[in-house]
Design a protein around this motif. Sequence first.
Motif, short mmCIF file in Angstrom:
data_model
loop_
_atom_site.label_atom_id
_atom_site.label_comp_id
_atom_site.label_asym_id
_atom_site.label_seq_id
_atom_site.Cartn_x
_atom_site.Cartn_y
_atom_site.Cartn_z
N ASP A 18 -4.18 -0.38 3.54
CA ASP A 18 -3.67 0.47 2.68
C ASP A 18 -2.50 -0.46 2.21
O ASP A 18 -2.60 -0.21 0.66
CB ASP A 18 -2.87 1.58 3.36
CG ASP A 18 -3.77 2.50 4.06
OD1 ASP A 18 -5.09 2.15 4.07
OD2 ASP A 18 -3.55 3.68 4.19
N HIS A 19 -1.35 -1.18 2.35
CA HIS A 19 -0.44 -1.71 1.83
C HIS A 19 -1.17 -2.75 0.54
O HIS A 19 -0.73 -2.77 -0.57
CB HIS A 19 0.61 -2.35 2.26
CG HIS A 19 1.57 -3.14 1.50
ND1 HIS A 19 1.40 -4.33 0.97
CD2 HIS A 19 2.73 -2.54 1.18
CE1 HIS A 19 2.69 -4.43 0.31
NE2 HIS A 19 3.42 -3.64 0.44
N ASP A 20 -2.06 -3.48 1.13
CA ASP A 20 -2.79 -4.63 0.30
C ASP A 20 -3.48 -3.97 -0.86
O ASP A 20 -3.66 -4.52 -1.80
CB ASP A 20 -3.68 -5.73 1.05
CG ASP A 20 -2.61 -6.40 1.82
OD1 ASP A 20 -2.00 -7.33 1.32
OD2 ASP A 20 -2.78 -6.00 3.23
N HIS A 38 -3.13 -0.45 -2.10
CA HIS A 38 -2.66 0.55 -2.81
C HIS A 38 -1.21 0.02 -3.59
O HIS A 38 -0.82 0.34 -4.68
CB HIS A 38 -2.23 1.73 -2.08
CG HIS A 38 -3.35 2.61 -1.61
ND1 HIS A 38 -4.24 3.03 -2.73
CD2 HIS A 38 -3.78 3.11 -0.71
CE1 HIS A 38 -5.09 4.06 -2.20
NE2 HIS A 38 -4.98 3.87 -1.00
N SER A 39 -0.48 -0.72 -2.69
CA SER A 39 0.95 -0.81 -3.11
C SER A 39 0.89 -1.75 -4.66
O SER A 39 0.17 -2.81 -4.77
CB SER A 39 1.71 -1.86 -2.13
OG SER A 39 3.04 -2.03 -2.77
N ASP A 65 2.96 -3.96 -5.45
CA ASP A 65 3.25 -5.40 -5.40
C ASP A 65 2.48 -5.99 -4.57
O ASP A 65 2.54 -7.27 -4.07
CB ASP A 65 4.84 -5.33 -4.85
CG ASP A 65 4.83 -4.79 -3.47
OD1 ASP A 65 3.85 -4.52 -2.94
OD2 ASP A 65 5.85 -4.77 -2.78
N SER A 66 1.29 -5.33 -4.23
CA SER A 66 0.15 -6.17 -3.48
C SER A 66 -0.02 -7.49 -4.16
O SER A 66 -0.20 -7.80 -5.42
CB SER A 66 -1.35 -5.36 -3.48
OG SER A 66 -2.20 -6.34 -2.87
N HIS A 114 -4.15 -8.00 -9.13
CA HIS A 114 -4.03 -8.37 -7.71
C HIS A 114 -4.31 -10.01 -8.01
O HIS A 114 -4.24 -10.77 -7.00
CB HIS A 114 -4.82 -7.65 -6.78
CG HIS A 114 -4.54 -6.27 -6.83
ND1 HIS A 114 -5.13 -5.68 -5.18
CD2 HIS A 114 -3.89 -5.64 -7.17
CE1 HIS A 114 -4.60 -4.40 -5.36
NE2 HIS A 114 -3.81 -4.36 -6.61
#
Length: 705
Positions: free
Chosen positions: A446-448, A450-451, A453-454, A520
Amino acid sequence: MISLETTGTQALLTLPRAGIDVLALTMLTSGVGSSRINLDRGQPGQVRHWRFEPVGTRITLTELNTHFGSGTGRRDGAGSFARSMLAVLDPVASTDGTVTVDITALACRDLVEVRRWASFSSAGEPTVDPSRSLVDPGPSHTHEHGVEIESLLTFTGFSGDAISEVAPDPGAVTVRQRLSLTPLTDDPFPVLPFHPAAGGYGKMRTDTDTDPRRPPFAGVHPRFATREPIVFSVDPDIPQPYRDAVLEGGRWWATGFEAAGLPDTYRVEVRPRESDPAAVGTNAVWWVHRTGRGWSMGAALCDPRTGRIVKGNVRLGSQRVQQLTALGEALLCPYGHADEAARRQQIEQMTLARIRQLAAHEIGHALGLMHNYASHQHEHPSVMDYPFPALRVTPDGRVDLSSTYAQGLGPWDVFTVRYAYGDDTPEAKAAALQAERDAGRRYLTDHDGHSPDSCSPDAAPWIHGADPFEALERLLTVRAAALQTFGPGCLPPGRPTGEREDRFALLHLLHRHQCAALGHLIGGLHHEYALAGEDVPDPVPVPEEVQERAVQTLTGLLRPQIVRPHPGATACLTPTPIRYPRPAGAFGSAVGPGFDPDAATAAAATVVTDVLFQPQRLNRQAPAIGRVFRQAWEAAGGDPVTVDVVTRAALRAVHGGELHPSPRAELVQALESAPDAPAWLSAAVPDAARIPKGPDVVLPPGIPL
């Protein structure tokens, strides 16, 4: 062990005199109906560990603290952390071995945390009105797994447009809440320790064991017991042909269980109408209606001690059918063409293919599995990814929807079922995980994905294809072809013509998710989830030439021929007819009720600048910031709207307080030396208060798809 009696609207619970531990599950069985507030029919609350315990002549109800515990089972220091006493109850009847208590007031509390969800959604801070809340004896009952208590709760204190759109009286919002109590025993269920690279949810807690070799933060991998078949029951009210698509997609998981040596362990079937979808023991797939774009959700409700899933719960948003159909209509404009039937058939087949994938995806969550946002790089994508349709243009220049979504499980999905549910030894599980790594099947979640700042170049939802540059080029070709033929045929007869702008927006911003994927790469770092001692490579930065190519590609999307709306496509856009609201998927407008081309331009430019000027990304690429700004400025080609969007994005980064001093100084220098800059810029660089207010940029919702 426990039983329920309802007398009028009283809920009387009989339990052992010596006390008992129970799992308390809560759920809404009727909801609010707003995607913005996210309080749906079928929405579960937290799973809690409750203890009924005699103290003198009274019965206390305490919620135990599941945030801390010893992984080795040691009990030293067991009283170090707080518990929460929820109620002190007086017996209303007793026998030698049992005691009966009135839990009506408890069942009428806000146990699903409606107040928290509403506050999070800026919809007020509602509270239960006891005078208009009561237990409903009809659905309340005792069954083999425990008791079910359903209450009608009326909330006051909601506020905002979201609740006004859905509630007859926003001052009195009534929902149904289910409280399920299931007795706990010393469960022999074997705990599977959470591994961050194995694809499962981690039900985490702080480990209070003082052994320094043990991780201080540990967890369990949720999974069902397989002593009995795992059966998911599909809402019989899902209309055809979508119900069959849900059944078909949900049944894909049987392949994984067969590969794990567990044939006949997993089934998906239509739920009998007389059964109770909210009850513990029923793994329910709900068909949920709401206003606006909203997420479908799958949840595994677990015993916090062991991770054993006691109920799988899936909510499929019915509006997904309309969203997918709208995308297909924008791409093919079928209505009024000689081959209308064939075009509509393509749209329906695309929609059904996505519903199959969606059903598999959400049931996967209910099986205890997380997203895999790196699976677009696999030879066959995981159903736990967020897929974008595989769109292409035929040799004769037509958009083709004939093969938009992958069918069936991918190899990653088969692995995750084997890891979670197979009877392999820990050594065999570790070897199987290493084999997935060796095969190049990355897992990032998820964080990687969606975020904003990934830093992971491998995790990107809503894209199709392993190469983000090739995928963007292909999608821009599709976008150009669709815009060339866009017109009144995007809407079926009888629909208000103002909805054409909603369809146009889907095409104008068709590439928005590819922008995020390319972002990214900039300042990106290839990395994997692992535990110490495992054979995984060290993190590797994205090569500088790839980062530079990503910057050039993204800034190229600021060219006027991309951000400016296609004049032929916008010729048919009209103001919304009387009595119809402006479509939620339309752009903003500073020209009144009609289509505003500058608003569409600003939205397309913002899709790019949100990526290029993300503060953490700028910090990671500090030496190149000035060049990024200059390339964006040049690509804008002097278009005043795009220049304004680029300027404001850079100024937000400068004044946002998140940039390190060096990148901030470089960006300031680039702004101060920008050629042909707006007259107000020199004053705005040192002083944010001097930035003139402009029209708000409205980005129409693009997800979920």
